[in-house]
Design a protein around this motif. Structure first.
Motif, mmCIF file in Angstrom:
data_model
loop_
_atom_site.group_PDB
_atom_site.id
_atom_site.type_symbol
_atom_site.label_atom_id
_atom_site.label_comp_id
_atom_site.label_asym_id
_atom_site.label_seq_id
_atom_site.Cartn_x
_atom_site.Cartn_y
_atom_site.Cartn_z
ATOM 1 N N GLU A 110 0.841 -1.191 0.000
ATOM 2 C CA GLU A 110 0.000 0.000 0.000
ATOM 3 C C GLU A 110 0.877 1.243 0.000
ATOM 4 O O GLU A 110 2.035 1.209 0.412
ATOM 5 C CB GLU A 110 -0.951 0.016 1.191
ATOM 6 C CG GLU A 110 -0.309 0.089 2.547
ATOM 7 C CD GLU A 110 -1.347 0.065 3.665
ATOM 8 O OE1 GLU A 110 -2.065 1.067 3.826
ATOM 9 O OE2 GLU A 110 -1.431 -0.956 4.364
ATOM 10 N N GLY A 164 -6.890 5.337 -8.895
ATOM 11 C CA GLY A 164 -8.202 5.482 -8.276
ATOM 12 C C GLY A 164 -8.232 6.741 -7.430
ATOM 13 O O GLY A 164 -7.471 6.863 -6.473
ATOM 14 N N SER A 166 -10.893 9.912 -5.746
ATOM 15 C CA SER A 166 -12.228 10.428 -5.484
ATOM 16 C C SER A 166 -12.090 11.803 -4.846
ATOM 17 O O SER A 166 -11.241 12.009 -3.972
ATOM 18 C CB SER A 166 -12.985 9.486 -4.539
ATOM 19 O OG SER A 166 -14.228 10.033 -4.162
ATOM 20 N N TYR A 179 -7.444 8.702 -2.340
ATOM 21 C CA TYR A 179 -6.820 7.824 -3.326
ATOM 22 C C TYR A 179 -6.969 6.362 -2.931
ATOM 23 O O TYR A 179 -6.823 6.008 -1.755
ATOM 24 C CB TYR A 179 -5.330 8.145 -3.464
ATOM 25 C CG TYR A 179 -5.046 9.365 -4.305
ATOM 26 C CD1 TYR A 179 -4.883 9.261 -5.685
ATOM 27 C CD2 TYR A 179 -4.960 10.622 -3.726
ATOM 28 C CE1 TYR A 179 -4.635 10.377 -6.463
ATOM 29 C CE2 TYR A 179 -4.712 11.747 -4.491
ATOM 30 C CZ TYR A 179 -4.545 11.617 -5.861
ATOM 31 O OH TYR A 179 -4.305 12.728 -6.625
ATOM 32 N N ALA A 180 -7.258 5.530 -3.923
ATOM 33 C CA ALA A 180 -7.162 4.088 -3.717
ATOM 34 C C ALA A 180 -5.683 3.770 -3.519
ATOM 35 O O ALA A 180 -4.851 4.170 -4.333
ATOM 36 C CB ALA A 180 -7.719 3.346 -4.925
ATOM 37 N N SER A 181 -5.350 3.077 -2.444
ATOM 38 C CA SER A 181 -3.941 2.983 -2.053
ATOM 39 C C SER A 181 -3.428 1.574 -1.813
ATOM 40 O O SER A 181 -2.237 1.397 -1.559
ATOM 41 C CB SER A 181 -3.712 3.794 -0.767
ATOM 42 O OG SER A 181 -4.202 5.102 -0.895
ATOM 43 N N LEU A 212 -5.118 -0.794 -7.850
ATOM 44 C CA LEU A 212 -5.310 -0.285 -6.497
ATOM 45 C C LEU A 212 -6.777 -0.291 -6.095
ATOM 46 O O LEU A 212 -7.660 -0.059 -6.915
ATOM 47 C CB LEU A 212 -4.758 1.140 -6.395
ATOM 48 C CG LEU A 212 -3.239 1.236 -6.561
ATOM 49 C CD1 LEU A 212 -2.828 2.668 -6.864
ATOM 50 C CD2 LEU A 212 -2.538 0.750 -5.310
ATOM 51 N N THR A 213 -7.016 -0.549 -4.811
ATOM 52 C CA THR A 213 -8.368 -0.506 -4.267
ATOM 53 C C THR A 213 -8.359 0.364 -3.009
ATOM 54 O O THR A 213 -7.306 0.728 -2.491
ATOM 55 C CB THR A 213 -8.865 -1.918 -3.903
ATOM 56 O OG1 THR A 213 -7.969 -2.492 -2.943
ATOM 57 C CG2 THR A 213 -8.927 -2.805 -5.133
ATOM 58 N N TRP A 214 -9.548 0.665 -2.507
ATOM 59 C CA TRP A 214 -9.671 1.495 -1.308
ATOM 60 C C TRP A 214 -9.319 0.664 -0.081
ATOM 61 O O TRP A 214 -9.887 -0.397 0.148
ATOM 62 C CB TRP A 214 -11.087 2.051 -1.201
ATOM 63 C CG TRP A 214 -11.488 2.801 -2.426
ATOM 64 C CD1 TRP A 214 -12.224 2.327 -3.472
ATOM 65 C CD2 TRP A 214 -11.114 4.141 -2.770
ATOM 66 N NE1 TRP A 214 -12.345 3.295 -4.441
ATOM 67 C CE2 TRP A 214 -11.677 4.422 -4.040
ATOM 68 C CE3 TRP A 214 -10.370 5.133 -2.129
ATOM 69 C CZ2 TRP A 214 -11.523 5.646 -4.676
ATOM 70 C CZ3 TRP A 214 -10.213 6.353 -2.765
ATOM 71 C CH2 TRP A 214 -10.782 6.607 -4.017
ATOM 72 N N CYS A 215 -8.405 1.157 0.728
ATOM 73 C CA CYS A 215 -7.891 0.377 1.859
ATOM 74 C C CYS A 215 -8.908 0.188 2.980
ATOM 75 O O CYS A 215 -8.789 -0.738 3.778
ATOM 76 C CB CYS A 215 -6.647 1.045 2.444
ATOM 77 S SG CYS A 215 -5.262 1.153 1.296
ATOM 78 N N GLU A 219 -15.545 0.265 -0.705
ATOM 79 C CA GLU A 219 -16.115 -0.166 -1.979
ATOM 80 C C GLU A 219 -15.685 -1.591 -2.314
ATOM 81 O O GLU A 219 -15.655 -1.988 -3.470
ATOM 82 C CB GLU A 219 -15.687 0.794 -3.093
ATOM 83 C CG GLU A 219 -16.188 2.214 -2.884
ATOM 84 C CD GLU A 219 -15.811 3.141 -4.022
ATOM 85 O OE1 GLU A 219 -15.476 2.630 -5.101
ATOM 86 O OE2 GLU A 219 -15.859 4.358 -3.830
ATOM 87 N N GLN A 223 -16.214 -3.942 -5.873
ATOM 88 C CA GLN A 223 -15.033 -4.337 -6.633
ATOM 89 C C GLN A 223 -14.787 -5.844 -6.591
ATOM 90 O O GLN A 223 -13.750 -6.316 -7.034
ATOM 91 C CB GLN A 223 -13.801 -3.608 -6.083
ATOM 92 C CG GLN A 223 -13.892 -2.099 -6.218
ATOM 93 C CD GLN A 223 -12.658 -1.412 -5.677
ATOM 94 O OE1 GLN A 223 -11.727 -1.115 -6.413
ATOM 95 N NE2 GLN A 223 -12.642 -1.165 -4.389
#
Length: 235
Positions: A110, A164, A166, A179-181, A212-215, A219, A223
């Protein structure tokens, strides 16, 4: 005449069992290098978790096996993990009552807080062009395990980093970016009825894909984040 008496003492010893992988974990050989802390033997498993999108939940699951989050070190490992993930999709659909169209797997890695702060201040920031501490192969990511070389995974992101973002607006001209991290693995699909695990070396699809996805897991369900890759040396 003196006599020399030798006393042979029997020293008890216990034969310890050879280290092995936990049940349901797969054992693979690795080439020892400086970057993987000279690791030659590795165990991994893809485990189903309904909150895999949360990094804390994913870490907690691996800790139950005295392991950490893991990441494939080579294309061969990527394909092997992909093959075994098909069973995880079926288990997750059954246990969580979900329809999973494209399973994503939480893997190690991450953004470091310092580099993430750099992105928040400058949305045009491109880690791949950074030659300093936040460069792609420098300290852009932190990893839970020091026994895996992340080079393969970092070079297999087709969208580039970051991918990613938002942004939310508030009164007074305030804008807050997120940020998706956290790294996730998008496994190959092995849908052929003729495919068998032993054919893994002859199977050619794409060369690995990570993004990358939201930690925080906010969401994760959208996903299809229902898998976690845990790994470590034999125990």
């Amino acid at each position: 005449m003196s006599r020399l008496i030798l006393l042979f003492l029997s020293i008890p010893f216990v034969l310890s069992a050879a280290p092995k992988c936990p049940e349901d974990f797969v054992r693979v050989e690795r080439t020892p290098t400086v970057k993987n802390n000279h690791t030659s033997d590795w165990c991994f498993a893809v485990l189903a978790l309904d909150r895999a999108g949360s990094r804390d939940w994913a870490r907690g699951l691996c800790a139950n096996y005295n392991y950490t989050l893991s990441i494939p070190e080579s294309l061969e490992e990527f394909r092997l993990i992909s093959a075994y993930s098909k069973g995880v999709t079926a288990a997750a659909e059954r246990d969580f009552n979900k329809t999973i169209t494209n399973l994503l797997i939480a893997v190690d890695g991450e953004f470091t807080p310092k580099c993430k702060a750099k992105m928040v201040r400058n949305w045009r920031y491109k880690p791949k062009k950074d030659k300093g501490e936040c460069g792609l192969h420098q300290n852009l990511f932190s990893f839970d395990s020091s026994n895996t070389d992340p080079t393969f995974a970092l070079d297999r992101n087709l969208e580039g980093y970051p991918n990613g973002r938002s942004e939310s607006g508030f009164p007074g001209g305030i804008s807050i970016a997120r940020y998706a991290s956290c790294l996730a693995m998008d496994p190959d699909r092995y849908d052929s009825a003729e495919f068998k695990y032993e054919d893994i070396t002859n199977h050619t699809l794409h060369d690995g894909f990570f993004h990358l996805t939201w930690c925080d897991g906010s969401e994760g369900e959208e996903q299809n984040m229902f898998g976690v890759l845990c790994g470590g040396p034999p125990q």
